[in-house]
Each structure stands twice: as C-alpha cells, then as structure tokens.
Design an enzyme around this catalytic site. Structure first.
Site, PDB file in Angstrom:
ATOM      1  N   CYS A 108      31.191  39.539  34.323  1.00 49.93           N
ATOM      2  CA  CYS A 108      30.893  39.972  35.692  1.00 49.93           C
ATOM      3  C   CYS A 108      30.366  38.771  36.460  1.00 49.93           C
ATOM      4  O   CYS A 108      29.342  38.192  36.078  1.00 49.93           O
ATOM      5  CB  CYS A 108      29.844  41.079  35.640  1.00 49.93           C
ATOM      6  SG  CYS A 108      29.237  41.599  37.256  1.00 49.93           S
ATOM      7  N   CYS A 142      35.790  38.016  41.065  1.00 47.87           N
ATOM      8  CA  CYS A 142      35.227  39.275  40.567  1.00 47.87           C
ATOM      9  C   CYS A 142      36.171  39.681  39.450  1.00 47.87           C
ATOM     10  O   CYS A 142      37.406  39.636  39.635  1.00 47.87           O
ATOM     11  CB  CYS A 142      35.201  40.332  41.659  1.00 47.87           C
ATOM     12  SG  CYS A 142      34.864  42.000  41.028  1.00 47.87           S
TER      13      CYS A 142
HETATM   14  N1  DGL Z   1      33.176  43.043  38.114  1.00 49.62           N
HETATM   15  C1  DGL Z   1      32.073  42.566  38.843  1.00 49.62           C
HETATM   16  C2  DGL Z   1      32.128  41.109  39.202  1.00 49.62           C
HETATM   17  O1  DGL Z   1      32.790  40.344  38.518  1.00 49.62           O
HETATM   18  C3  DGL Z   1      31.279  43.457  39.758  1.00 49.62           C
HETATM   19  C4  DGL Z   1      31.937  44.583  40.499  1.00 49.62           C
HETATM   20  C5  DGL Z   1      30.905  45.491  41.165  1.00 49.62           C
HETATM   21  O2  DGL Z   1      30.281  46.264  40.433  1.00 49.62           O
HETATM   22  O3  DGL Z   1      30.695  45.388  42.377  1.00 49.62           O
HETATM   23  O4  DGL Z   1      31.514  40.657  40.115  1.00 49.62           O
END
Ligand code: DGL
Length: 265
Positions: free
Chosen positions: A75, A189
């Site tokens: 993440c 993301c």
């Molecule tokens: N998958 C996440 C990232 O790489 C976060 C997505 C979210 O929960 O807003 O930032």
C-alpha cells in the site's frame, strides 16, 4: 524442520494483490497470507495521524497470529506515511511500496510524468522527494483519486463499472496545464494496476503505465535468499479486519489468485 512461515501482504483492500502476482511468479513455493484492513478502508481519504496510529497496531496483531517471515506493506498510502513507525513496531523485515517515479523517469521521452495515487499519497513530502531525486528534469503532475480505488474493488468483485468513470479519473491528470505531454503514468496506488487495461483504454493517447510490483518481488526474493520453503505453498489465507458481504463478494477473485481461505482478524 520445514520452514512454513508465510509472507504477509498488507493493504487497506484488494490493491496489494497487484504485488502478490509478481511475487508469486518469482517465489512459487512461498506461502502467502493476504491481509486487508477492510474496517479501515479506504486509507486514501484518511489523515496521516489516523494511518500512523492504526497500521502498526494492526500489523502487530497480524504478526502475532500468522508469524510471517517477512511483511510487505502493499500500500503506497501506508508506506509513504508510516513506514518508519511500522518498522519500529515490528521485529521483522518489512518491505514498503512507494511510487515508481524512478522507473518512470527512466523511460519518459516527453519528460512529463503523471502520478496517479490516493489523495493521501500524492500530498506526501515523500513524493516531492522522489520527484526531486529521480525526476529532477521532468514535470511531475499528480492526481489523487478515491473513485479509482472503488473501481478496482468493484472490478475484483466481478462488477463492470461504467468506463466513463475511468475517463474522468484520467482527465484529472491530462486536463492539468502541461498534461497533454504525459507519456508515462505511475500507478502510485496498488489498486490501480488491477484496472490498468481499463485505464489504458480510457487514455486520450497512448501512455505507458509503471508500478512497483516487479521491483518489490525482486526485493522479497533477495531478502528470503537461502531460506527454506515447504514443498507446496498450501492454501493461501485472506484475512480481513471486517468480513462482511462486501468482502465475501471477493471470494472468486481471491480464489483465482490462490487465496482460498477467508478469515476475520
Ligand atoms: N492500495 C492503497 C495504496 O496503495 C490504498 C487505497 C485506499 O485505501 O485508499 O495507496
């Protein structure tokens, strides 16, 4: 004795599956646990303080329950905000995920790069720093989208969202001054590579997309060199901080990625 400790991947939702795929290709025998903080999802609209307070505590509980050999913060939002606090809280190797601005700068011909992340990620000083260090001669345009995170989650649930929503997300980059010159987009993301085909179809002109997945897989491989693995990886476990209907709808999408058991933390 066989070392059957898993590698634990952590994200707010299903985004981290985009990191699991290249890691599995490189380490086919590894056992994987996939942890999603569904009760805290989405992270991108949370404050820095909320994320920094929440993530290390959850990872402590997950480490206690699953005894992983290594944790991957799959993440960008949690990594760019809380990686030092997470490392301080855990007595384990931790691999983070940060925007792949460096590889983007290596391939951009127009020297104009788009960074697509969550709102929380694109405002981080960490991103300024990456842009300054690795893309000093590039124009780096950023856009934060909560809707694209939702679109990726819906796609993994088997839904087919309206393509116009992908157009609207990309307009957030291309409609900025100088945006017409973007030739590379950083998927900053982990949810976004899951809908890269839809993004490519929505782009007003051909662009290349880059993300950190392959680099992270190589890092995991390097950190586990010389370690034993079980003869077969066994069942992958997906664990959620809240396991309700929304999460159960992910069952087929998780199963085709090797996660056939669902649990609640
Ligand atoms: N998958 C996440 C990232 O790489 C976060 C997505 C979210 O929960 O807003 O930032």
């Amino acid at each position: 004795m066989i070392d059957d400790r898993p590698i634990l991947f952590f994200d707010s939702g299903v985004g981290g599956l985009s990191i699991v795929a290249p890691a599995r290709a490189l380490l086919p025998q590894a056992r994987f646990v996939y942890a999603a903080d569904s009760a805290g999802f989405p992270y991108g609209i949370r404050t820095e303080e909320e994320i920094a307070a929440r993530v290390p505590v959850l990872l402590g509980r997950l480490a206690e329950r699953y005894r992983p050999r290594l944790i991957v913060i799959a993440c960008n939002t949690a990594s760019t905000i809380a990686l030092p606090a997470i490392r301080a809280a855990l007595d384990l190797p931790v691999v983070g995920t940060v925007p792949a601005i460096r590889p983007a700068a290596l391939i951009s011909r127009t020297r104009t790069i788009g960074v697509l992340g969550t709102q929380a990620t694109v405002r981080q000083a960490y991103v300024d720093d990456l842009a300054m260090r690795f893309a000093g001669d590039c124009t780096v345009l950023r856009h934060g989208s909560a809707d694209l995170v939702e679109l990726a989650e819906a796609t993994l649930r088997g839904e087919r969202p309206d393509p116009a929503r992908f157009d609207a997300v990309l307009a957030g980059l291309f409609d900025q001054p100088g945006g017409e010159a973007i030739d590379v987009i950083v998927n900053a993301c982990t949810h976004f590579p899951l809908v890269e085909a839809q993004l490519a179809a929505a782009a007003p002109r051909p662009v290349r997309f880059v993300d950190g997945g392959d680099g992270i897989a190589r890092r995991i491989d390097a950190l586990t060199q010389g370690q034993d693995w079980p003869a077969t990886p066994g069942e992958g476990i997906a664990v959620f901080t809240r396991l309700g209907d929304r999460e159960r709808a992910l069952t087929p999408g998780l199963a085709i990625r090797g996660f056939t058991t669902m649990q609640e933390l």
